[in-house]
Design a protein around this motif. Sequence first.
Motif, PDB file in Angstrom:
ATOM      1  N   SER A  33      -6.397  -3.343   3.613  1.00 25.21           N
ATOM      2  CA  SER A  33      -7.096  -4.582   3.971  1.00 25.21           C
ATOM      3  C   SER A  33      -7.881  -5.131   2.786  1.00 25.21           C
ATOM      4  O   SER A  33      -7.936  -6.350   2.564  1.00 25.21           O
ATOM      5  N   LEU A  34      -8.498  -4.237   2.010  1.00 27.13           N
ATOM      6  CA  LEU A  34      -9.215  -4.664   0.808  1.00 27.13           C
ATOM      7  C   LEU A  34      -8.267  -5.352  -0.166  1.00 27.13           C
ATOM      8  O   LEU A  34      -8.552  -6.454  -0.669  1.00 27.13           O
ATOM      9  N   ALA A  35      -7.139  -4.708  -0.453  1.00 31.13           N
ATOM     10  CA  ALA A  35      -6.201  -5.254  -1.434  1.00 31.13           C
ATOM     11  C   ALA A  35      -5.602  -6.574  -0.959  1.00 31.13           C
ATOM     12  O   ALA A  35      -5.400  -7.500  -1.762  1.00 31.13           O
ATOM     13  N   VAL A  74       0.854  -1.182   0.000  1.00 32.77           N
ATOM     14  CA  VAL A  74       0.000   0.000   0.000  1.00 32.77           C
ATOM     15  C   VAL A  74       0.887   1.229   0.000  1.00 32.77           C
ATOM     16  O   VAL A  74       1.948   1.241   0.644  1.00 32.77           O
ATOM     17  N   LEU A  75       0.463   2.246  -0.736  1.00 34.11           N
ATOM     18  CA  LEU A  75       1.267   3.463  -0.915  1.00 34.11           C
ATOM     19  C   LEU A  75       0.413   4.685  -0.619  1.00 34.11           C
ATOM     20  O   LEU A  75      -0.756   4.744  -1.001  1.00 34.11           O
ATOM     21  N   ILE A 104      -6.230   4.634   4.471  1.00 36.13           N
ATOM     22  CA  ILE A 104      -5.063   3.822   4.089  1.00 36.13           C
ATOM     23  C   ILE A 104      -5.231   2.398   4.599  1.00 36.13           C
ATOM     24  O   ILE A 104      -5.032   1.420   3.862  1.00 36.13           O
ATOM     25  N   ALA A 105      -5.614   2.278   5.871  1.00 32.85           N
ATOM     26  CA  ALA A 105      -5.768   0.951   6.470  1.00 32.85           C
ATOM     27  C   ALA A 105      -6.870   0.160   5.778  1.00 32.85           C
ATOM     28  O   ALA A 105      -6.723  -1.045   5.510  1.00 32.85           O
ATOM     29  N   ARG A 106      -8.006   0.822   5.481  1.00 28.44           N
ATOM     30  CA  ARG A 106      -9.120   0.125   4.831  1.00 28.44           C
ATOM     31  C   ARG A 106      -8.728  -0.352   3.424  1.00 28.44           C
ATOM     32  O   ARG A 106      -9.022  -1.488   3.031  1.00 28.44           O
ATOM     33  N   ARG A 136       4.195   0.396   2.448  1.00 24.69           N
ATOM     34  CA  ARG A 136       4.268  -0.672   3.445  1.00 24.69           C
ATOM     35  C   ARG A 136       3.642  -1.934   2.845  1.00 24.69           C
ATOM     36  O   ARG A 136       2.874  -1.878   1.891  1.00 24.69           O
ATOM     37  N   LEU A 137       3.943  -3.064   3.468  1.00 26.57           N
ATOM     38  CA  LEU A 137       3.277  -4.299   3.088  1.00 26.57           C
ATOM     39  C   LEU A 137       1.874  -4.280   3.660  1.00 26.57           C
ATOM     40  O   LEU A 137       1.648  -3.863   4.797  1.00 26.57           O
TER      41      LEU A 137
END
Length: 719
Positions: free
Chosen positions: A680-682, A617-618, A675-677, A635-636
């Motif tokens: 988690s989706l990806a 995620v970026l 960002i967190a959501r 981050r991963l």
Amino acid sequence: MNASSASEATRLNLVEALHGAQSIAIIGASNVGTKASGRTQRYLRRYGFQGRIYPVNPNSPTVQGEVAYPSVSALPEVPDIVVIVLPATAIEQAVRECGEAGASLAIVFASGFAEMGEEGAKAQELVVQAARSTGIRVLGPNSVGAVSFGNSVITTFMTGVDQDRFEPEDHKIGFVSQSGAMGGFILNLAQSQHIGVGTFISTGNEADLALPEVMQQLVDEGETKVLLAYVEGVRDGEAFTDALASALDAGIPVGLLKVGRSERGAHAAASHTGTLAGSDVVFDGLFREHGAQRAESVEDLLDLARVFSSPRRPKGNGVSIVTLSGGAGVLMTDIAEDLGLSIFAWDEPWQARLQEVLPTFAATGNPIDVTGAIAADLMILDDAVRIALENPDTDQAIVLLGNLEPEEDAICALLLERAAKSDKPLLVTWVGGSGKPQKVLSAGGLPTFTDPARTMRAAAASVRWAMTKQQRELERGECLPVAGIKAARELIQEAEGTGTITLDEVISKRVVEAVGISVVEESQAHSAENTADAAYSMGYPVVVKLLSDEVPHKSELGVVRMGLRDRAAVLEAVASILDIAASHGVTDRRLVVQRQLDNDIEIILGTSQDDTFGTTVLVGIGGVSAEVLPDVQVRLAPVSVAEARRMIEALRGVKLLRGVRGRRGVDEGALAESIARLSSLAAALSESILSIDLNPLLVLEDGRPVAVDALVVLRPSVD
């Protein structure tokens, strides 16, 4: 050595074997100690190995004064380590024989394998098969070997240990290198500077044992205090991530010299996020998340070893500087500000304590300038350092000195004693002079440097590691249990059923909106009149765009019109967009009208698939400079909200997000949650989603970030 003894042999891992070896066999050992095939045996005796050495050479009854054996099966016991110094053509059979004899570990020096191309790769695979079928672990091939100075296990042919300048020190620093030559250079340089790299392992071609596993073994073994690595590339991203996480959990600082800034694969072309999140940026994000400190040079790597060899860690970023040069104090303050260190202003009571012991012409702020008067009265320096360490706002103290050759011994003794009495880190910069203080202080466990900039970089690295460790212990942030994954999956499955790879903007927004990410108000339209009616209902100004599965990047085709303030402008924009689409052969020519949001902040948020580490995620600062001077954090996935906040804080342009000169700032909590959501989706749908771009996110009046454009790219179906 009979079959029963072989089957009963305890098969240790690499690090256990190195640190506990009592017997070492050398297959292909030579009587000529200066040859590569003869050095290991000579080094073992030169450095005082107390165990049993078994040269294996069928053509000689003795080798370098030791009884030789015709084969590994003829040995009187199963050796803890087997060093194979045969040519490449003999390696497969030698590994098989060692494994069948019950040996745990074979170190293979020979080159001529996968590094040489297809034929070499085939030969290497045969070695792997021999190892797996017999249970032996292999370090190499194309390794320069391994060293454990603590028990004089010198299983290498490197010339870097062929010296009489230093007696090796073991400060429980483990060093793993994917480059044999560079690893040897660094090991020699470290020991020359009294940096006790006690365990060195060259992984070579990594046919079996690879860098992540070796790092994990050093962490798990329990004696390693500092872990260094020279990294060229990683094949097992999960194992590498686990090793970094384990080191942080165990309180072991990690310093990495990562080389090779590789290009992304061809699939990145479909994704702006993928282009920005090149693999080296992924490494940077991984290091930040787990507190691993990245060195930019060999000098930086050794400086990390210096500062982390000290058992004391800063509790914050407050630094007190004691210097005999006001100019040097200014230089260090400038560098500290760039690195995020705080050269804080001392309050009046603590300045008063300094005034009691310093000359009247000394500076009692911070930096504390003790002046050259210390040459005549060393107690001035001692008192200043003592008070600096006692100040409760001091998290670490730095002393800068220079020359003072007649006073070197006395000052070194003073500083070592003062450091021993404090639980705070003390770092020393000594510029000029004889060079003796660096050796004496370093040997005494006091990190000492010859350049103020190097000192400050090391101090900042120590703070970054300590803060990451503290955050990990306090937060233990969990990833969001995101609702809406099922709805997003259904939308994607529907699209997959049509054979599409790139979802149009509206469907892409519906996918991310399903997991709670805010999107701009918009309406689809199929004609000019529909578009004009929707614009009127929405309220001007509006944006009109082409909506098509065939055009993932609309701005490149020129099919976006902004700032439309009346019906006539909308109709004119629609006509122009449809004409351009038709001229480019676009058959899917739908339209979308959106409420226009005007603000000064553009944010990029997205996910992509890294070939080594998987879903990433970026987040970054958007706008026209995004591709010229990228300012992103990766981050991963998935990430917690706490880690997402740290991503935001790590952006160089974070002040822009917080609003400058009266401009609207972003709600960082809401952005972190987005960002967190998205992460988690990806991560949850990684089997389907190749990348997601939300570019840009704009900011509403309440600070909430809203996606005004979106692109979801699916993985191609595999027939």
